[in-house]
Design an enzyme around this catalytic site. Sequence first.
Site, PDB file in Angstrom:
ATOM      1  CB  ILE A 198      -1.468   0.064   9.577  1.00  0.00           C
ATOM      2  CG1 ILE A 198      -0.054  -0.213  10.306  1.00  0.00           C
ATOM      3  CG2 ILE A 198      -2.659   0.273  10.731  1.00  0.00           C
ATOM      4  CD1 ILE A 198       0.387   1.138  11.186  1.00  0.00           C
ATOM      5  CG  ASP A 199      -7.048  -2.854   6.449  1.00  0.00           C
ATOM      6  OD1 ASP A 199      -7.227  -2.249   5.710  1.00  0.00           O
ATOM      7  OD2 ASP A 199      -8.191  -3.670   6.981  1.00  0.00           O
ATOM      8  CD  GLU A 257      -2.521   1.649   2.449  1.00  0.00           C
ATOM      9  OE1 GLU A 257      -2.576   0.474   3.519  1.00  0.00           O
ATOM     10  OE2 GLU A 257      -3.516   2.333   2.495  1.00  0.00           O
ATOM     11  CG  ASP A 278      -8.049  -1.951   1.763  1.00  0.00           C
ATOM     12  OD1 ASP A 278      -7.011  -1.659   2.884  1.00  0.00           O
ATOM     13  OD2 ASP A 278      -8.261  -1.359   1.123  1.00  0.00           O
ATOM     14  CB  THR A 303      -4.390   3.869   8.812  1.00  0.00           C
ATOM     15  OG1 THR A 303      -3.529   2.979   8.206  1.00  0.00           O
ATOM     16  CG2 THR A 303      -3.191   5.090   9.135  1.00  0.00           C
ATOM     17  CG  ASP A 349      -3.555  -2.658   4.467  1.00  0.00           C
ATOM     18  OD1 ASP A 349      -2.664  -1.570   5.119  1.00  0.00           O
ATOM     19  OD2 ASP A 349      -4.559  -2.331   4.252  1.00  0.00           O
TER      20      ASP A 349
HETATM   21  O1  LIG Z   1      -6.000   2.739   4.662  1.00  0.00           O
HETATM   22  P1  LIG Z   1      -6.259   1.625   5.388  1.00  0.00           P
HETATM   23  O2  LIG Z   1      -6.500   2.009   6.821  1.00  0.00           O
HETATM   24  O3  LIG Z   1      -5.006   0.500   5.152  1.00  0.00           O
HETATM   25  O4  LIG Z   1      -7.527   0.511   4.896  1.00  0.00           O
HETATM   26  C1  LIG Z   1      -8.868   1.284   4.947  1.00  0.00           C
HETATM   27  C2  LIG Z   1      -9.634   0.397   5.927  1.00  0.00           C
HETATM   28  O5  LIG Z   1      -9.625  -1.081   5.583  1.00  0.00           O
HETATM   29  C3  LIG Z   1     -10.885   0.925   5.947  1.00  0.00           C
HETATM   30  O6  LIG Z   1     -11.856   0.130   6.886  1.00  0.00           O
HETATM   31  C4  LIG Z   1     -11.861   0.840   4.556  1.00  0.00           C
HETATM   32  O7  LIG Z   1     -12.972   1.166   4.794  1.00  0.00           O
HETATM   33  C5  LIG Z   1     -10.702   1.268   3.667  1.00  0.00           C
HETATM   34  O8  LIG Z   1     -11.412   1.356   2.365  1.00  0.00           O
HETATM   35  C6  LIG Z   1      -9.357   1.049   3.516  1.00  0.00           C
HETATM   36  O9  LIG Z   1      -8.463   1.597   2.552  1.00  0.00           O
HETATM   37 MG   LIG Z   2      -6.120  -1.230   4.321  1.00  0.00          MG
HETATM   38 MG   LIG Z   3      -3.134   0.393   5.335  1.00  0.00          MG
END
Ligand SMILES: O=P([O-])([O-])O[C@@H]1[C@H](O)[C@H](O)[C@@H](O)[C@H](O)[C@H]1O
Ligand SMILES: [Mg+2]
Ligand SMILES: [Mg+2]
Length: 335
Positions: A121-122, A99, A249, A124, A119
């Site tokens: 940190i999913d 990412e 994700d 963030t 990813d």
């Molecule tokens: O940016 P990130 O925290 O790695 O990833 C996000 C998270 O998964 C969030 O729940 C989702 O709604 C977003 O579409 C993602 O982009």
């Molecule tokens: Mg994510």
């Molecule tokens: Mg992320």
Amino acid sequence: MSLEELHSIFSVFALPIFDLSSNILRRTSRMADWTECMNYGIHIAREAREVILHAFRIKKAVMLKSSPADLVTETDQRVERMLISAIKAKYPHHKFIGEESVAAGEKLILTDSPTWIIDPIDGTANFVHRFPFVAISIAFAVNKQTEFGIVYSCIEDKLYSAQRGRGAFCNDIPLATSGQEDITKCLLVTEIGAERDQLALATMTSNIHRLLEIPVHGIRAVGTAAVDMCLISTGGADAYYHIGMHCWDIAASALIVSEAGGVVIDTNGSEFDMMARRVIAASSMSVARRIAQAIQAFPCERDDDPRAHPQKAQIEHSTDSGNDVHKKAGGHRRL
Ligand SMILES: O=P([O-])([O-])O[C@@H]1[C@H](O)[C@H](O)[C@@H](O)[C@H](O)[C@H]1O
Ligand SMILES: [Mg+2]
Ligand SMILES: [Mg+2]
């Protein structure tokens, strides 16, 4: 010896030899065992979790990407660098889709080569606010097929994993979806992603309205797509849908859901395509199809569209218990 005679000898002997060797090749690739890579992925995810746990509690510098709700921190970038350099050291020929590397300008191309989709940190936004659901998501694809997926929900200390054809597990306990077939008995999960344009907001809210009207038992949002999907694999929720997320994700958790006996499809009812930025994961095909029938998608550029991810300005701010200080920062790629 005439050319015809040579040809007939070739067809009797050479072709079977060629067939045999191509069969062996096919069988070898069918039998390829990526367990060692998966175990290594789990090992480095455990190390990365320590970094995330430490950073979770302290003040963070926060930067924005595609919208005021699309956040990134130094820890996202650090964890991604840490994972990729550890993998590169052991598997120098493997490829990556990360990412934060894509955000920094790397091309997003999924080839047939072994590729780690990361990813760091999913969730963030959860991480920034100390809302206790953040995950590391690592998928591994070969010939564009996901071979294993790892989702480490760091604060809960739940490590979800699945290897293609070998079932799904959470902390080594086998997982199974609820098997629910009746949409009116379903608990759904979705995400309101980072999109803040009118069409996306209107579509997302009207989708929630349409599903509640069916009616369903409820709709939840945890704040991490990877963990949301894993909740379907545990049977804790019956279905998940999301439009606008990215391949990193959900690549790992899509396999985890499938291996737990669930189904994963596109929101338009067609086959799941991890680059299309649309997903329904459900306990049964009937529930998945009912959701596909009820909801609409808003347009999103495919992840692998070469025109995607143009440059975008980045603003930096620090957050300490909700007191934000905004600073200007350098250029950034839009996600
Ligand atoms: O940016 P990130 O925290 O790695 O990833 C996000 C998270 O998964 C969030 O729940 C989702 O709604 C977003 O579409 C993602 O982009
Ligand atoms: Mg994510
Ligand atoms: Mg992320």
